[in-house]
Design an enzyme around this catalytic site. Structure first.
Site, PDB file in Angstrom:
ATOM      1  N   SER A  15       0.813  -1.216   0.000  1.00  0.00           N
ATOM      2  CA  SER A  15       0.000   0.000   0.000  1.00  0.00           C
ATOM      3  C   SER A  15       0.845   1.265   0.000  1.00  0.00           C
ATOM      4  CB  SER A  15      -0.936  -0.012   1.213  1.00  0.00           C
ATOM      5  OG  SER A  15      -1.819  -1.106   1.160  1.00  0.00           O
ATOM      6  N   CYS A  44      -1.097  -6.081   3.536  1.00  0.00           N
ATOM      7  CA  CYS A  44      -2.470  -5.690   3.863  1.00  0.00           C
ATOM      8  C   CYS A  44      -3.488  -6.342   2.928  1.00  0.00           C
ATOM      9  CB  CYS A  44      -2.617  -4.177   3.811  1.00  0.00           C
ATOM     10  SG  CYS A  44      -4.282  -3.620   4.228  1.00  0.00           S
ATOM     11  N   CYS A  49      -4.696  -7.329   6.369  1.00  0.00           N
ATOM     12  CA  CYS A  49      -5.938  -6.650   6.727  1.00  0.00           C
ATOM     13  C   CYS A  49      -7.158  -7.144   5.967  1.00  0.00           C
ATOM     14  CB  CYS A  49      -5.812  -5.143   6.477  1.00  0.00           C
ATOM     15  SG  CYS A  49      -4.211  -4.422   6.839  1.00  0.00           S
ATOM     16  N   LYS A  52      -8.007 -11.040   6.331  1.00  0.00           N
ATOM     17  CA  LYS A  52      -8.318 -11.246   7.744  1.00  0.00           C
ATOM     18  C   LYS A  52      -9.687 -10.680   8.086  1.00  0.00           C
ATOM     19  CE  LYS A  52      -6.928  -8.267  10.601  1.00  0.00           C
ATOM     20  NZ  LYS A  52      -6.016  -7.335  11.306  1.00  0.00           N
ATOM     21  N   TYR A 179      -2.300  -8.525  18.845  1.00  0.00           N
ATOM     22  CA  TYR A 179      -3.562  -8.391  18.127  1.00  0.00           C
ATOM     23  C   TYR A 179      -3.753  -9.481  17.071  1.00  0.00           C
ATOM     24  CZ  TYR A 179      -1.231  -6.160  14.114  1.00  0.00           C
ATOM     25  OH  TYR A 179      -0.434  -5.899  13.030  1.00  0.00           O
ATOM     26  N   GLU A 183      -6.958 -11.849  17.249  1.00  0.00           N
ATOM     27  CA  GLU A 183      -7.901 -11.788  16.132  1.00  0.00           C
ATOM     28  C   GLU A 183      -8.131 -13.172  15.533  1.00  0.00           C
ATOM     29  OE1 GLU A 183      -7.188  -7.215  14.548  1.00  0.00           O
ATOM     30  OE2 GLU A 183      -6.012  -8.844  13.693  1.00  0.00           O
ATOM     31  N   GLY A 300       5.158 -12.216  16.594  1.00  0.00           N
ATOM     32  CA  GLY A 300       5.850 -11.013  16.153  1.00  0.00           C
ATOM     33  C   GLY A 300       6.165 -11.008  14.671  1.00  0.00           C
ATOM     34  N   HIS A 473     -29.817   8.315  20.104  1.00  0.00           N
ATOM     35  CA  HIS A 473     -30.464   7.275  20.902  1.00  0.00           C
ATOM     36  C   HIS A 473     -31.460   6.477  20.054  1.00  0.00           C
ATOM     37  CE1 HIS A 473     -32.038   5.420  24.538  1.00  0.00           C
ATOM     38  NE2 HIS A 473     -33.267   5.666  24.091  1.00  0.00           N
ATOM     39  N   GLU A 478     -23.772   6.320  22.156  1.00  0.00           N
ATOM     40  CA  GLU A 478     -24.264   7.473  22.906  1.00  0.00           C
ATOM     41  C   GLU A 478     -23.635   7.545  24.299  1.00  0.00           C
ATOM     42  OE1 GLU A 478     -28.394   7.353  24.519  1.00  0.00           O
ATOM     43  OE2 GLU A 478     -28.501   5.439  23.446  1.00  0.00           O
TER      44      GLU A 478
END
Length: 490
Positions: A15, A44, A49, A52, A179, A183, A300, A473, A478
């Site tokens: 990217s 990615c 990304c 995934k 993460y 994930e 890692g 709402h 909110e």
């Protein structure tokens, strides 16, 4: 452009590299070339990304039928078809790669499907044998997942391999607590895999807000993930095999009594693994011995700089192999720049794209531009999602006196269906300036919410600015503007 083949030669078709090449050629009128040894789109689009997130979407359908039945729909649960999903996923990735190639072609960028290495301050050598020269070289080669220094680590897979599995395993052990590990734990659990996760630290998602990551861990366990913290892998071997060659610990060869065969096996751990063999026997630090169909190492990622000739021409590398750059992404060699994960600054796709744009502004448009790496919103696509921007409560408390506004509740949609899911909304506020220093959300759609909250935090909004905003709402979000009294101060 006297004396050079190109104004700019970009190494890496991810990217960041593609954006820099396109803008330099299309907007700045530079003569640009780009080399990519694998697939265009990079980590990615091809192995990160995008696939995934599509797997996250797929896994979240697991509970839809049960929830729909609670709302009155008469639906029947069917099995998940991995082969069908993977076929469609590969078709989508092929489509996206074609888009990237088309964008480069449309901008006038010359492309080479080859590995490129640095042959000099202004020279690039291609694996085809060609050598090209350029006034400027931009390295955007990204990173790769790594296996631990453990005998028989080649028996495990890494995140890149998940998308190429011929079939889903019945049982999966995930090693890691970042993460990526969390994930994929949620994804595979949602797809029907029996998931166990070991993490050596005290709590998953190190570096994120403690309260937020605690709720994520609790939710993971409630969903059926067998999560063990303070636990690591000691030994692994093919299931049923003689484990004599697998030695506990991860010390030196001498300390471990490793044989030449052990070392040869370990040294092959970074070879591409698309379908590691059969079941794997694992012994953990808590003494448990179990067999899993697959073991996934999410321990890692390292920058892709090995064998590129960078240090030979004077480019400085950090301890993990990352390219050392200044605020303008320039290396110690004035003609060579680097952006994205290969610099190990903030390893996020939108950051790499911004660094690529700033590079073009600086080098080709005469407008020296630094990328602001502060207050970057991010999301972890666990289930539920974690969205965050700014300081955690722990980090903020070390800097100044703060107020903590926090609420946890059961979202209306899932509460009605009888689920025990909980959401968390949290604001960290400076006592002195009243600015919101951090915002943390654990909830379905937290990634979407934190993008908008990130605008306010980046602008320096105060708690009173949030208070003045009328709530939408009924929504989960909110709660961000209706918290009136701090839960904690200090």
């Amino acid at each position: 452009m006297s004396g050079f083949d190109y104004d700019l030669f970009v190494i890496g078709g991810g990217s960041g590299g593609v954006r820099a090449a396109r803008v330099a050629a299309g907007e700045a009128g530079a003569k640009v070339a780009l080399a990519e040894e694998d697939r265009y789109g990079g980590t990615c689009v091809i192995r990160g990304c995008v696939p995934k997130k599509l797997m996250v979407f797929a896994s979240e359908y697991a509970g839809v039928v049960e929830d729909a039945q609670a709302y009155g729909w008469q639906l029947a649960q069917g099995p998940f078809d991995w082969t069908s999903f993977r076929t469609r996923l590969n078709a989508e990735l092929d489509r996206l790669e074609k888009v990237y190639r088309s964008l480069l072609k449309g901008s006038g960028v010359e492309t080479f499907d080859a590995r490129a290495t640095i042959a000099g301050p202004h020279a690039v050598k291609l694996s085809t044998g060609e050598e090209k020269t350029a006034k400027h070289i931009l390295v955007a080669t990204g990173g790769h997942p790594v296996r631990p220094d453990l005998p028989n680590a080649h028996l495990g897979i890494v995140s890149d391999d998940i998308f190429h599995l011929d079939a889903l395993p019945k049982s999966l052990l995930i090693i890691g607590g970042g993460y990526i590990a969390c994930e994929f734990a949620g994804i595979m659990n949602g797809l029907g895999v029996e998931v166990t996760q070991y993490y050596r630290g005290a709590q998953i998602l190190r570096g994120f807000d403690d309260e937020a990551r605690g709720l994520v861990a609790e939710s993971m366990r409630e969903s059926g993930i067998d999560l063990h913290v303070g636990t690591n892998i000691m030994e692994m071997a093919p299931a049923g095999a003689d484990h004599a060659l697998s030695h506990a610990g991860t010390g030196s060869d001498a300390a471990m009594g490793a044989t030449a065969q052990d070392r040869q096996v370990r040294d092959s751990r970074d070879a591409p693994q698309t379908a590691a063999g059969g079941p794997v026997w694992v012994k953990s630090t808590n003494g448990a011995e179990r067999v899993f169909d697959k073991v996934l190492f999410a321990t890692g990622r390292d920058p892709n700089t090995a064998g590129m000739g960078l240090e030979e021409v004077g480019v400085s590398l950090g301890r993990r192999g990352q390219i050392v750059v200044d605020g303008y992404s320039q290396t110690a060699v004035p003609s060579i720049y680097a952006i994205g994960d290969v610099t190990d600054r903030v390893n996020l796709t939108p950051v790499a794209i911004r660094e690529g744009m700033a590079f073009v502004e600086t080098v080709f448009k005469g407008n020296p531009t630094k990328v602001d790496h502060e207050l970057i919103p991010s999301a972890v696509f666990t289930q539920p999602e974690l969205g965050t921007v700014g300081l955690s409560e722990e980090a903020a408390r070390e800097k100044e006196e703060i107020e903590v506004y926090c609420t946890s509740f059961r979202p209306m949609q899932t509460a009605f269906a009888g689920r025990s899911d909980r959401a968390l909304m949290k604001l960290i506020v400076s006592k002195a300036s009243r600015k919101v220093l951090g915002c943390h959300i654990v909830a379905p759609g937290a990634g979407e919410m934190i993008q908008l909250a990130g605008i306010a935090v980046k602008m320096g909004a105060t708690k009173e600015d949030f208070d003045r905003t009328v709530a939408v709402h009924p929504t989960m979000s909110e709660e961000i503007v209706t918290m009136r009294s701090p839960m904690r101060t200090g």
